[in-house]
Design an enzyme around this catalytic site. Structure first.
Site, PDB file in Angstrom:
ATOM      1  N   PHE A   3       1.114  -1.317   0.038  1.00  0.00           N
ATOM      2  CA  PHE A   3       0.178  -0.310   0.361  1.00  0.00           C
ATOM      3  C   PHE A   3       1.341   1.476  -0.012  1.00  0.00           C
ATOM      4  O   PHE A   3       2.259   1.635   0.644  1.00  0.00           O
ATOM      5  CB  PHE A   3      -0.978   0.173   1.388  1.00  0.00           C
ATOM      6  CG  PHE A   3      -1.838   1.235   0.581  1.00  0.00           C
ATOM      7  CD1 PHE A   3      -3.273   1.177   0.499  1.00  0.00           C
ATOM      8  CD2 PHE A   3      -1.741   2.062   1.866  1.00  0.00           C
ATOM      9  CE1 PHE A   3      -3.617   2.180   0.212  1.00  0.00           C
ATOM     10  CE2 PHE A   3      -2.803   3.366   1.743  1.00  0.00           C
ATOM     11  CZ  PHE A   3      -4.144   3.024   1.113  1.00  0.00           C
ATOM     12  N   TYR A  19     -10.524   0.499  10.837  1.00  0.00           N
ATOM     13  CA  TYR A  19     -11.350   0.970  10.661  1.00  0.00           C
ATOM     14  C   TYR A  19     -11.802   0.343   9.257  1.00  0.00           C
ATOM     15  O   TYR A  19     -12.679  -0.055   9.212  1.00  0.00           O
ATOM     16  CB  TYR A  19     -11.137   2.097   9.568  1.00  0.00           C
ATOM     17  CG  TYR A  19     -10.362   2.560   9.033  1.00  0.00           C
ATOM     18  CD1 TYR A  19     -10.096   2.032   8.070  1.00  0.00           C
ATOM     19  CD2 TYR A  19      -9.072   3.473   9.558  1.00  0.00           C
ATOM     20  CE1 TYR A  19      -8.974   2.344   6.681  1.00  0.00           C
ATOM     21  CE2 TYR A  19      -8.173   3.599   8.772  1.00  0.00           C
ATOM     22  CZ  TYR A  19      -7.645   3.440   7.535  1.00  0.00           C
ATOM     23  OH  TYR A  19      -7.106   3.744   6.565  1.00  0.00           O
ATOM     24  N   LYS A  20     -11.102  -1.090   9.346  1.00  0.00           N
ATOM     25  CA  LYS A  20     -11.755  -2.893   8.009  1.00  0.00           C
ATOM     26  C   LYS A  20     -11.727  -3.582   8.664  1.00  0.00           C
ATOM     27  O   LYS A  20     -13.172  -3.012   9.308  1.00  0.00           O
ATOM     28  CB  LYS A  20      -9.598  -2.487   7.414  1.00  0.00           C
ATOM     29  CG  LYS A  20      -9.525  -1.748   6.393  1.00  0.00           C
ATOM     30  CD  LYS A  20      -8.602  -1.910   5.697  1.00  0.00           C
ATOM     31  CE  LYS A  20      -7.712  -0.744   5.224  1.00  0.00           C
ATOM     32  NZ  LYS A  20      -8.006  -0.309   3.933  1.00  0.00           N
ATOM     33  N   ARG A  64     -12.657  -4.648  -6.098  1.00  0.00           N
ATOM     34  CA  ARG A  64     -12.941  -6.154  -5.342  1.00  0.00           C
ATOM     35  C   ARG A  64     -13.207  -5.619  -4.191  1.00  0.00           C
ATOM     36  O   ARG A  64     -14.716  -4.785  -4.192  1.00  0.00           O
ATOM     37  CB  ARG A  64     -11.170  -4.502  -4.291  1.00  0.00           C
ATOM     38  CG  ARG A  64     -10.264  -4.612  -4.848  1.00  0.00           C
ATOM     39  CD  ARG A  64      -9.874  -3.974  -3.000  1.00  0.00           C
ATOM     40  NE  ARG A  64      -9.912  -2.497  -2.123  1.00  0.00           N
ATOM     41  CZ  ARG A  64      -9.597  -2.649  -1.425  1.00  0.00           C
ATOM     42  NH1 ARG A  64      -7.933  -2.553  -0.889  1.00  0.00           N
ATOM     43  NH2 ARG A  64      -9.977  -1.477  -0.648  1.00  0.00           N
TER      44      ARG A  64
END
Lengths: 409, 409
Positions: free
Chosen positions: A136, A230-231, A379
């Site tokens: 990332f 937060y995922k 995704r």
């Protein structure tokens, strides 16, 4: 046509059976969901329904009535380490090694600089930081900054090629456990062992794995790790990240961000810096209480959940979704870039598709929410706490319908 | 005794008149306050009453219903610069120069490292960072880390002695506009000019001045500034801090924390870092939305408020409080360490008192909430939006009562 219908009926029937047998099925009611299919929990987890009331209490009673007294009486001051201890079992860490706070990027900076310092303690002459070439982006940008400030050189390397790239010059290695684009799961135990065999420090980014699969930080001897909340952890938009410092390194962990919250006596307010013991040493400034206690409340959905059960369901869900895609989608329109082997798969399915952008827009219009990684990757994140098998079947079916309406490029 | 009574009657009568004539008196009803006197707004500002409902909307609708779409539809992505522009007029900055995010400590790190890089651009050989010797500790700790990473030397210096300490070796100077302990206001215009005359970069910490007095960042040519938002700006416990980068420096501002949010094309997700233009370049990771939008809501209390009016009331309040202390408190029990001269006073009064610790406990028990800076400083913050003259009189009166009950040490 009749063959497709039969397949669809069969898949739908199997989905219902799988959902009925799902030991995590009862978790779904804990989340605010509508009648669509939310497959973007790998980007922003859904809201646990009890959270707003808890946050109201933080605002109206803790801040509004107790005000400054809440630093003690409402446990604000110790929130970073307390919430770190809530996350610890989800990533295979014993208590006292994780603090919550700051963004993932800031924690990557702490971890990479500290890793080069740990490496230097063990002997000099190591001037390279290996960084996942498919990382990332923020990890790469921040690692480059850490390298520039500490006099190291960045070596971008595909995770599979890390063992061959390690050597006497390697100070630290920064890797993602799951690739954000392809959903590929890298071999954390094997790569960590290889890094250690070369005398280097292993830093893992768990953003796309924590809450989706067993991580085993302690078991596999990881040195430092960071992750967002937060995922799969459902902590809320931009909720604070965390830093893991293995207990064996804590006494010499040397943070590049030694803010007053990491001081041994923060309210002594002395001009000299003396670091606190333990995970607290990873703290920096005043904790962001409203976001932090939002996250703390959200973590209640994990009470009584086994990460192994999450992993089992995640693999079953992504297997089933791939099977449905195979059955429904016209040949040649999408290609999975997510590995088939379970040992190499995280909890998302990434499909390469020439028409990814219009296809994702139409999917979202029809209530199937995934996301796009430009230029051509669709995704779909499968969050086992609230996504079911019928959702997976429906998502694949709607994808096929959308592709039939979208001319091939 | 009768003299004291007369004085008290006179002071109470004057307080009522001053409150009646106060152009900011209508602001008080915007805050959640009880019947005590809250003089700790210089540590944690009070809750604006409309905030909880706004945060509920962020949680239940923006996160709970729109989920991932809120990054665009609810303006989450642009919150750091949008809220920065709300703060800008309060500190005398034109739009486009402030971003909100991270803690003050993290922003001090960005600012000090970037300041040394700005100084290097203007010519080499500068290897010193001057830091306020009486600074809030985190600034000193973080500056020392920045110095270590960039090869500079820290020179601790009393703000009054800065002009004499400046020289060809000075790269950057980090100062607090208002001292957290004494409430002393330092000469931002004069010191900034002196720093510039020496060819160095001026970094100001506004934690104890923003929202309490005019700062004039643009007018006085400040280079970089940071501040918190949870004191006079009432943003909530640990609410995100901010970074000011003067427009003339933005194109060469070189952040040590170049996270993906500061990239020119963050969703391009390219391995190479290209910084964004403007204040966005000061961003790092994903913004902490729940805290950030709590702050954004809280800033509504500033709509239509002139900072000059705030400053006028602040000085009148602290003058009046000092007068009441002088009238009520037995001689010799407290000594003000806050300067008498208006040009040297922030918006707090700090009283040295040998019995500071038990005295503050008793004050709080009686509803007069200030705080303590160990070992012997009682701090009373006067936040002009919600503290009135009757509050100041009552605080001084209760302080006298408490001192009478507390034996001198």
């Amino acid at each position: 046509m009749s063959e497709t219908t039969t397949t669809a009926e069969d898949l739908r029937a199997r989905a219902l059976k799988l959902d009925a047998a799902d030991p995590l099925a009862d978790r779904r009611k804990l989340f605010a969901l509508d009648d669509g299919v939310y497959l973007d929990g790998n980007s922003l987890g859904a809201l646990p329904v009890h959270v707003p009331a808890r946050v109201q209490d933080v605002l109206t009673r803790q801040w509004g009535e107790l005000r400054i007294r809440s630093w003690g009486e409402s446990g604000w001051w110790t929130a970073p380490e307390r919430i770190g201890d809530r996350i610890a079992p989800l990533v295979g860490a014993a208590a006292g090694q994780i603090v919550v706070g700051d963004s993932t990027s800031v924690n990557v900076f702490k971890a990479v600089v500290a890793a080069t310092r740990l490496a230097a303690l063990a002997g000099g002459g190591r001037d390279e930081i290996l960084v996942d070439a498919t990382t990332f982006p923020t990890d790469g940008y921040i690692a480059a900054s850490a390298a520039r400030l500490t006099g190291h050189r960045i070596v971008p390397v595909d995770p599979a090629d890390v063992p061959g790239a390690l050597g006497d010059r390697t100070a630290a290695v920064l890797l993602n456990q799951v690739d954000f684009r392809t959903g590929r799961l890298h071999d954390l135990p094997g790569l960590t062992a290889a890094v250690h065999a070369a005398g280097a420090i292993a830093v893992w980014d768990l953003c796309h794995s924590a809450g989706a699969l067993p991580v085993g930080l302690d078991e596999h001897g990881v040195d430092l790790a960071v992750g967002c909340t937060y995922k799969y952890l459902n902590g809320g938009p931009g909720s604070p990240a965390y830093l893991y410092v293995a207990e064996r390194h804590q006494a010499v962990f040397d943070s590049p961000l030694p803010g007053w919250n990491s001081h041994a006596d923060p309210f002594g307010m002395t001009p000299d810096y003396t670091p606190a013991d333990g995970s607290v040493r990873g703290r920096v400034g005043t904790p962001d209480i409203v976001s932090m206690l939002t996250l703390e409340a959200a973590l209640d959905v994990w009470d009584g959940v086994s990460v192994d059960a999450v992993r089992a369901k995640s693999l079953a869900l992504t297997d089933f979704f791939l099977e449905c895609v195979e059955a429904y989608v016209p040949a040649g329109r999408v290609t999975s870039v997510t590995p088939v082997a379970h040992a190499e798969r995280g909890s998302q399915v990434a499909l390469r598709c020439d028409e990814a952008e219009p296809v994702m827009s139409r999917l979202i219009e029809r209530g199937v929410v995934g996301d796009l990684r430009r230029p051509d990757v669709l995704r779909f994140g499968f969050t086992p706490l609230y996504v079911g098998f019928a959702d997976a079947e429906r998502a694949a079916r709607v994808l096929a319908e959308v592709l039939e309406e979208t001319p091939a490029g």
